[in-house]
Design a protein around this motif. Structure first.
Motif, PDB file in Angstrom:
ATOM      1  N   LYS A 145     -19.170  -7.108 -39.446  1.00  0.00           N
ATOM      2  CA  LYS A 145     -17.717  -7.309 -39.358  1.00  0.00           C
ATOM      3  C   LYS A 145     -17.207  -7.991 -40.633  1.00  0.00           C
ATOM      4  O   LYS A 145     -16.161  -7.634 -41.189  1.00  0.00           O
ATOM      5  CB  LYS A 145     -17.428  -8.169 -38.115  1.00  0.00           C
ATOM      6  N   GLU A 166     -16.939  -5.654 -43.543  1.00  0.00           N
ATOM      7  CA  GLU A 166     -15.704  -4.844 -43.492  1.00  0.00           C
ATOM      8  C   GLU A 166     -14.523  -5.659 -44.018  1.00  0.00           C
ATOM      9  O   GLU A 166     -13.723  -5.180 -44.816  1.00  0.00           O
ATOM     10  CB  GLU A 166     -15.416  -4.408 -42.047  1.00  0.00           C
ATOM     11  N   ASP A 167     -14.439  -6.896 -43.567  1.00  0.00           N
ATOM     12  CA  ASP A 167     -13.294  -7.739 -43.953  1.00  0.00           C
ATOM     13  C   ASP A 167     -13.317  -8.131 -45.434  1.00  0.00           C
ATOM     14  O   ASP A 167     -12.278  -8.374 -46.025  1.00  0.00           O
ATOM     15  CB  ASP A 167     -13.258  -9.014 -43.099  1.00  0.00           C
ATOM     16  N   TYR A 168     -14.513  -8.241 -46.000  1.00  0.00           N
ATOM     17  CA  TYR A 168     -14.629  -8.684 -47.402  1.00  0.00           C
ATOM     18  C   TYR A 168     -14.886  -7.509 -48.365  1.00  0.00           C
ATOM     19  O   TYR A 168     -15.307  -7.730 -49.488  1.00  0.00           O
ATOM     20  CB  TYR A 168     -15.755  -9.704 -47.555  1.00  0.00           C
TER      21      TYR A 168
END
Ligand code: PRP
Length: 182
Positions: free
Chosen positions: A28, A31-33
């Protein structure tokens, strides 16, 4: 074979459970970074085991820093202070910063630390914690990523200690009452 200590009442989170959950959270976070290279700050000492597993589970490249902090002076009227016994070496201005914590209890440490780091003007500031114990919360703070929410138990192992012992256990266990009540 796992290290087992007689002082452990029971294993709360096994090595396998922790490892599987770290992989999920790391995915997760990747994906965010995406496209970014954050600075990951290990909050000593408790986070060290989680930190090393987490950064290796992430695909994202991170720079690493270490910090040793403790909070004091929190009360009904005071907003609390942060004692920094080891600070990071990097300038975080304009950088994406990820605080890696082992447990959030009262939240006082994370609250005071985020307040302090915000004054250094990072581009973003997020918290990832292995354990969250919301029953003990005093300061209004929550992690952006939580691996496990736990009941209000005395947990040790996987970096967490009681009187500097048990950090080397490869799992999170509940400490037997007789150990801390003796
Ligand atoms: C623990 C833990 C957190 C903090 C959480 O650190 O690692 O940093 O307490 O408590 P809080 O949410 O109530 O502020 P500790 O000061 O015990 O140091 P350690 O990590 O070296 O064990």
């Amino acid at each position: 074979m796992e290290k087992q200590k007689s002082e452990i009442e029971r294993v709360l989170l096994t090595t396998e459970q922790i490892s599987a959950r770290i992989k999920e959270v790391a995915k997760k976070m990747d994906e965010d970074y995406r496209g970014k290279e954050p600075i990951a700050i290990c909050i000593l000492k408790g986070s060290v085991v989680f930190f090393t597993d987490l950064i290796r589970a992430m695909e994202t490249h991170v720079s690493i820093e270490f910090m040793k902090v403790s909070s004091y002076g929190f009360g009904t009227t005071s907003s609390g202070k942060l004692s920094v016994s080891l600070d990071i070496l990097s300038n975080i201005e304009g950088r994406d910063v990820l605080i890696v914590e082992d447990i959030i209890d009262s939240g006082n440490t994370m609250y005071a630390l985020t307040q302090m780091l915000k004054t250094r003007n990072p581009a973003s500031l997020r918290i990832v914690t292995l354990l969250d114990n919301p029953a003990r919360r005093v300061s209004e703070i929550s992690a952006d990523y939580t691996c496990f929410e736990i009941e209000d138990e005395f947990v040790v192992g996987y970096g967490l200690d009681y009187a500097e012992r048990y950090r080397d256990l490869p799992y999170v266990g509940i400490l037997s009452r007789w150990v801390y009540e003796k």
